[in-house]
Design a protein around this motif. Structure first.
Motif, short mmCIF file in Angstrom:
data_model
loop_
_atom_site.label_atom_id
_atom_site.label_comp_id
_atom_site.label_asym_id
_atom_site.label_seq_id
_atom_site.Cartn_x
_atom_site.Cartn_y
_atom_site.Cartn_z
N ARG A 43 76.60 10.64 26.70
CA ARG A 43 76.62 10.39 25.26
C ARG A 43 75.79 11.46 24.56
NH1 ARG A 43 74.14 5.28 24.56
NH2 ARG A 43 75.84 4.56 25.85
N PHE A 44 76.39 12.08 23.57
CA PHE A 44 75.66 12.99 22.70
C PHE A 44 76.23 12.83 21.30
CE2 PHE A 44 74.92 16.94 20.40
CZ PHE A 44 73.55 17.01 20.52
N ARG A 45 75.36 12.43 20.39
CA ARG A 45 75.79 12.24 19.00
C ARG A 45 74.73 12.77 18.07
NH1 ARG A 45 77.50 6.02 18.53
NH2 ARG A 45 77.17 5.68 20.73
N ARG A 46 75.18 13.25 16.94
CA ARG A 46 74.29 13.65 15.85
C ARG A 46 74.70 12.93 14.60
NH1 ARG A 46 72.93 20.07 16.13
NH2 ARG A 46 71.45 19.81 17.81
N LYS A 88 69.99 14.44 10.79
CA LYS A 88 68.91 14.93 11.64
C LYS A 88 68.67 14.04 12.85
CE LYS A 88 66.52 17.52 8.14
NZ LYS A 88 65.25 18.02 7.69
N ALA A 89 69.33 12.89 12.92
CA ALA A 89 69.19 12.00 14.06
C ALA A 89 70.06 12.51 15.21
CB ALA A 89 69.60 10.59 13.68
N ARG A 90 69.64 12.15 16.43
CA ARG A 90 70.44 12.54 17.59
C ARG A 90 70.26 11.52 18.70
NH1 ARG A 90 65.94 15.94 18.88
NH2 ARG A 90 65.36 15.54 21.04
N GLU A 91 71.24 11.52 19.59
CA GLU A 91 71.22 10.64 20.74
C GLU A 91 71.74 11.43 21.94
OE1 GLU A 91 73.12 6.32 21.93
OE2 GLU A 91 74.14 7.55 20.45
N LEU A 92 70.97 11.44 23.04
CA LEU A 92 71.37 12.12 24.26
C LEU A 92 71.16 11.17 25.43
CD1 LEU A 92 72.19 14.61 25.98
CD2 LEU A 92 69.75 15.23 26.01
N TYR A 143 66.29 9.76 22.05
CA TYR A 143 66.80 9.39 20.74
C TYR A 143 65.84 9.87 19.66
CZ TYR A 143 69.18 6.04 23.78
OH TYR A 143 69.90 5.46 24.78
N ARG A 176 60.91 8.84 17.46
CA ARG A 176 61.60 9.27 18.67
C ARG A 176 61.32 8.30 19.79
NH1 ARG A 176 59.79 13.47 22.48
NH2 ARG A 176 61.55 13.78 23.87
#
Length: 117
Positions: free
Chosen positions: A20-23, A26-30, A47, A54
């Motif tokens: 999973r990788f989402r933006r 300015k937020a992100r999830e890996l 996250y 974070r």
């Protein structure tokens, strides 16, 4: 950033699976799994929320699935100097200065290199 780390640590990385990788602005999830040439694996959850907070967890285990080290910033060890950052090493919880994927991979690279000596 991830590609730069892959190049930097290509001498120890066997495979990487990003699940999973989402933006979102300015937020992100890996969420990813990195397999190393020694058979160990690092499970990555990192996250960054829109409010700037974070949350991370890096869980490194050996080829048999046993925990080697887990880094995270859950705020449940307030007496540590590096609070909320800490790492679990065996049954101990200790201070941690490795608070991002680059630093964790540097730590792992040093440990893997030490096994080759």
């Amino acid at each position: 950033m991830l590609y730069r780390l892959l190049r930097k640590f290509s001498h120890i990385i066997e495979d990487i699976r990003v699940t999973r990788f989402r933006r979102f602005g300015k937020a992100r999830e890996l969420v990813a799994r990195i397999s190393f040439k020694d058979g160990s694996t690092l499970h990555v959850k990192d996250y960054l929320f829109l409010n700037g907070e974070r949350k991370y967890s890096y869980h490194w285990q050996n080829a048999g699935g046993d925990l080697l080290v887990r880094w995270d910033n859950s705020p449940h060890y307030p007496d540590l100097r590096t609070f909320p950052h800490h790492k679990h090493v065996g049954h101990r919880v200790v201070e941690s200065t490795e608070v991002n994927l680059d630093a964790v991979l540097e730590f792992i690279a040093t440990k893997i290199a030490g096994e080759d000596e």
